[in-house]
Motif scaffolding. Structure first.
Motif, PDB file in Angstrom:
ATOM      1  N   LEU A 172      -6.785   4.924  -0.666  1.00  0.00           N
ATOM      2  CA  LEU A 172      -6.945   3.701  -1.432  1.00  0.00           C
ATOM      3  C   LEU A 172      -8.283   3.039  -1.141  1.00  0.00           C
ATOM      4  N   PHE A 225      -3.853  -7.333  -7.612  1.00  0.00           N
ATOM      5  CA  PHE A 225      -2.512  -7.671  -8.081  1.00  0.00           C
ATOM      6  C   PHE A 225      -2.523  -8.561  -9.318  1.00  0.00           C
ATOM      7  N   LYS A 266       0.811  -1.203   0.000  1.00  0.00           N
ATOM      8  CA  LYS A 266       0.000   0.000   0.000  1.00  0.00           C
ATOM      9  C   LYS A 266       0.847   1.256   0.000  1.00  0.00           C
ATOM     10  N   LEU A 267       0.384   2.242  -0.753  1.00  0.00           N
ATOM     11  CA  LEU A 267       1.030   3.539  -0.850  1.00  0.00           C
ATOM     12  C   LEU A 267       0.175   4.537  -0.086  1.00  0.00           C
ATOM     13  N   LYS A 274      -9.249  -5.160  -0.298  1.00  0.00           N
ATOM     14  CA  LYS A 274      -9.808  -3.910   0.192  1.00  0.00           C
ATOM     15  C   LYS A 274      -8.693  -2.958   0.593  1.00  0.00           C
ATOM     16  N   TYR A 282      -7.586  -2.591  -4.431  1.00  0.00           N
ATOM     17  CA  TYR A 282      -6.475  -2.866  -5.326  1.00  0.00           C
ATOM     18  C   TYR A 282      -6.490  -4.329  -5.743  1.00  0.00           C
ATOM     19  N   TYR A 316      -5.224  -0.169  -9.176  1.00  0.00           N
ATOM     20  CA  TYR A 316      -5.672   0.443  -7.925  1.00  0.00           C
ATOM     21  C   TYR A 316      -6.792   1.449  -8.201  1.00  0.00           C
ATOM     22  N   TYR A 337      -8.349   4.895  -6.238  1.00  0.00           N
ATOM     23  CA  TYR A 337      -8.217   5.876  -5.169  1.00  0.00           C
ATOM     24  C   TYR A 337      -9.331   6.907  -5.288  1.00  0.00           C
TER      25      TYR A 337
END
Lengths: 115, 113
Positions: free
Chosen positions: B45, B50, A102-103, B57, B48, B33, B35
């Motif tokens: 966020l 992968f 996470k960013l 979540k 997301y 992702y 946002y």
């Protein structure tokens, strides 16, 4: 938990003067640090990042940033600001140990460069 | 970044309506992702992914759902929109390694009346 603080909502400088945008971070492990810029009606654009190695990182458009581990800071700098540098700047951090990659972003600093 | 596109760019809707925001990318990245951006709060966020079979979540997922239809497509849905979901929404992509930067789409400005 990881967090980022950008203590200034707005920075004003005259064109040709040095520009500094401040960022401090908090992570439990080692940080990956990023700077992004957002121009009006645009998405975020990557400027530079610190992963490891030299504490002074050079990026796009003449920007650079210095990683200071003891002060947990990653301030963005430009020696001579341009009017076109007026934009919203975001600092972001990722904890190397954090799950999920996470960013976390700071609240942003609006830069206004006056002619 | 033109390699990440979002539709629509602007949307005004009413409370209770279902809304879908779409994101497509031609960068070939596995990670995508969603946002939301609110003034003074930076980007937070929502969800997301992968890869196509992976959904996670983020910090503010309540009231939202996502679908990863393909490697290149990641959709965000608001099942029943409410006014405090009024915000600027961004999709982003990145390569697999955790030290790689994210590439952002142009954003969708959503207003819920």
């Amino acid at each position: 938990a990881q967090s980022v603080a950008q203590p200034e909502d707005q920075v004003k400088v005259a064109e040709g003067n040095p520009l500094t945008v401040k960022c401090t971070y908090s992570v439990s492990g080692n940080p990956y640090l990023f700077w992004y810029v957002q121009y009006p009606n645009r998405g975020l654009q990557f400027l530079l990042k610190y992963i490891t190695g030299d504490n002074l990182v050079k990026g796009s458009y003449g920007f650079e940033a210095e990683f200071n581990k003891s002060q947990t800071s990653f301030h963005l700098k430009k020696p001579s600001a341009l009017v076109s540098d007026s934009a919203l700047y975001f600092c972001a951090v990722r904890d190397m140990r954090a799950a999920g990659n996470k960013l976390t972003f700071g609240g942003g600093t609006r830069v206004l460069v006056k002619p | 970044d033109a390699d990440v596109t979002q539709t629509p760019r602007n949307r005004i809707t009413k409370t209770g309506k279902r809304i879908m925001l779409e994101c497509s990318q031609t960068k070939g990245h596995d990670r995508m992702y969603w946002y939301r951006q609110d003034p003074g709060l930076g980007l937070r966020l929502i969800y997301y992914s992968f890869d196509v079979k992976d959904i996670n979540k983020g910090e503010i997922s309540d009231g939202y759902s996502v679908s990863r239809q393909a490697q290149a497509k990641f959709s965000l849905s608001l099942e029943s929109a409410i006014p405090n979901q009024t915000a600027l929404y961004f999709c982003a992509t990145s390569e697999q390694s955790s030290y790689n930067e994210q590439f952002f789409g142009p954003g969708t400005r959503l207003t819920v009346l």
